[in-house]
Design an enzyme around this catalytic site. Structure first.
Site, PDB file in Angstrom:
ATOM      1  CB  CYS B 180      54.567   8.444  21.878  1.00 29.29           C
ATOM      2  SG  CYS B 180      53.006   7.941  21.146  1.00 29.29           S
ATOM      3  CG  HIS B 184      58.162  12.763  20.966  1.00 30.63           C
ATOM      4  ND1 HIS B 184      58.783  13.887  20.471  1.00 30.63           N
ATOM      5  CD2 HIS B 184      57.634  12.121  19.902  1.00 30.63           C
ATOM      6  CE1 HIS B 184      58.613  13.916  19.150  1.00 30.63           C
ATOM      7  NE2 HIS B 184      57.932  12.856  18.782  1.00 30.63           N
ATOM      8  NE  ARG B 229      53.480  14.959  13.958  1.00 26.68           N
ATOM      9  CZ  ARG B 229      54.587  14.746  13.270  1.00 26.68           C
ATOM     10  NH1 ARG B 229      55.431  15.715  13.049  1.00 26.68           N
ATOM     11  NH2 ARG B 229      54.862  13.567  12.760  1.00 26.68           N
ATOM     12  CB  CYS B 233      53.771  10.444  15.240  1.00 24.61           C
ATOM     13  SG  CYS B 233      54.768  11.859  15.734  1.00 24.61           S
TER      14      CYS B 233
END
Lengths: 205, 272
Positions: B180, B184, B229, B233
């Site tokens: 992730c 991010h 979501r 991802c």
């Protein structure tokens, strides 16, 4: 002595009114992750078995620390030795094909199938040609790459290695291992190489 | 209205292309910002919220009861403000649950529905109507709009969920080596022209990441939930499929939620 210390600490915790909290170990956390996914299409569960470099770099980023220099250099050196250079000694393919590969972001997702031709998705992170304004900034701009670095043997070899397995040069780079992980074929890498290093490529205009 | 906005943006982007690259990118970014602004005028999620409210109040399932006795953490039947304090630990289930997990728990335990059937297809496909879970998530979020995120870390299982979520957030894996944090974990990054929120260490970004889901996705013509979501991802991350309501999904939502504590809920939002 040790036991006494532990008793003293648990005593304090009880006094402070907090339930004893034991944080999950890294192994437990990773086990939980592995239990939370299922295979779909080309995306099998073995993708969650981390390589040594994936594990080392995950820890470093989570802790906000650099990988210790000696460990980093040893892993980079080991990686460098695994790079496969083109069998016929030719580094450059067709830059027009290379541009198509750079534009394509498909492949290896569970929504893709075994027939999907993988893209390189270079524009997701890099600027390349003047014409393409929709480019990301996670990687450096590669506009004028060949013109700036020179069309020489050393640059060819370095660039091939960087695309094949970036971790040989920058251990925790965020760039995928296009050759090593089988994302692009040797012929596709040649085409991407041409996009970067053919003097006629729009990247160098 | 939305069609107009899209047309205007397309025009802005096309105009942008005519200029020099740097200038063009600036204009395109401005065009997209304007497009996003115009989208705020009307949100089709309102329709889904209305259906969610109806589902909440309608007697359904083998036991023929409504969800109005469902305990979302603030007492039986209290939905106002519930979304903003989830995930949390529930003694009756002895686990940490996010909103979607708890709704499913109530559909099963209160209404007597079959868990496997309820969770089989949690996300609507292209052109299909929104699933019941999506509609209920939309309604739940609407009932917390404007309220501060307040995710508890007082129970050991809540803390463990956060710690495992943090570990999962940084775990690199798959053929692309992505975690992730790859996309991010740094402020100011973009994929193509899409801005990427820095969820781990930039408070305003972390706030938006939690408070604006569920959201109506204009490009898909559908409302999407927080579970969706994460699921999508991981698809792009080249990982296998994240199982709906799985421990890692709840751990990550806990991680995101705690990082957004104090921010005001603003969902269902509307996005590109």
């Amino acid at each position: 002595m040790k036991k006494q210390a532990i008793f003293a600490i648990s005593g304090l915790a009880v006094l402070a009114g907090c339930a004893t909290y034991v944080a999950p170990t890294k192994e437990e956390s990773i086990q939980t992750v592995k239990s939370s996914f299922k295979e779909r299409g080309p995306a099998k569960l073995d993708r969650l078995n981390q390589t040594e470099i994936q594990a080392v770099c995950s820890d470093a980023q989570m802790m906000g620390k650099e990988v210790p220099k000696a460990q980093r250099e040893a892993l980079e050196k080991k990686t460098l030795a695994t790079i496969k250079y083109p069998a016929d000694g030719k580094f450059l393919g067709d830059y027009k094909q290379g541009e198509r590969i750079a534009q394509s972001g498909v492949g290896l997702q569970w929504s893709d199938n075994e027939k999907t031709v993988n893209g390189g998705n270079c524009y997701a992170c890099h600027q390349l040609t003047e014409a393409e304004v929709s480019f990301g900034n996670i990687g450096p701009s590669l506009k004028g790459y060949g013109k700036l670095r020179g069309y020489n043997e050393a640059t060819l070899k370095y660039t091939w290695g960087k695309i094949w397995n970036t971790h040989a040069y920058n251990l925790c780079s965020q760039m995928p291992r296009y050759g090593d992980a089988g994302i692009l074929s040797e012929a596709q890498i040649k085409d991407v190489m041409a996009l970067l290093l053919d003097p006629n490529s729009p990247v160098n205009k | 209205m939305i069609k107009q906005a899209v047309a205007t943006t397309m025009a802005a982007v096309t105009l942008g292309l005519a200029g020099a690259s740097a200038l063009a990118q600036g204009s395109a970014a401005e065009g997209i910002a304007r497009y996003r602004e115009m989208l705020q005028d009307g949100n089709p999620a309102e329709l889904t919220v209305a259906r969610g409210e109806e589902l909440w109040k309608t007697k359904r399932g083998p036991k023929n009861v409504s969800l109005e006795q469902c305990d979302l953490g603030l007492g039986a039947g209290v939905i106002k403000g519930a979304y903003a304090q989830l995930p949390r630990y529930f003694p009756d289930a002895d686990q940490v649950m996010d909103f979607e997990s708890r709704i499913v728990w109530c559909m099963v335990n209160l209404q007597g529905m079959d868990r496997a059937a309820v969770t089989k297809s949690p996300y609507s496909g292209a052109g299909q109507r929104q699933t019941d879970i999506e509609a209920l998530a939309a309604f739940g979020a609407e009932m917390s709009r404007g309220m501060p995120v307040n995710i508890s870390q007082s129970h050991p299982k809540e803390r463990a969920a956060f710690d495992r979520g943090r570990q999962a957030f940084y775990m690199r894996g798959g053929p692309y080596d992505f975690s992730c944090a790859t996309c991010h974990g740094v402020t100011g990054q973009r994929i193509r022209l899409q801005d990427l929120p820095n969820i781990s260490s930039n408070k305003p970004d972390a706030d938006r990441a939690f408070t604006t889901w569920p959201a109506y996705r204009v490009s898909q013509g559908a409302l999407r939930s927080m579970q969706w979501r994460l699921y999508d991802c991981f698809r792009q991350q080249r990982w296998p499929e994240l199982v709906f309501l799985s421990p890692t999904s709840i751990d990550l939502i806990t991680f995101l939620g705690v990082n957004a504590n104090g921010a005001k809920m603003d969902a269902p939002a509307i996005k590109r």
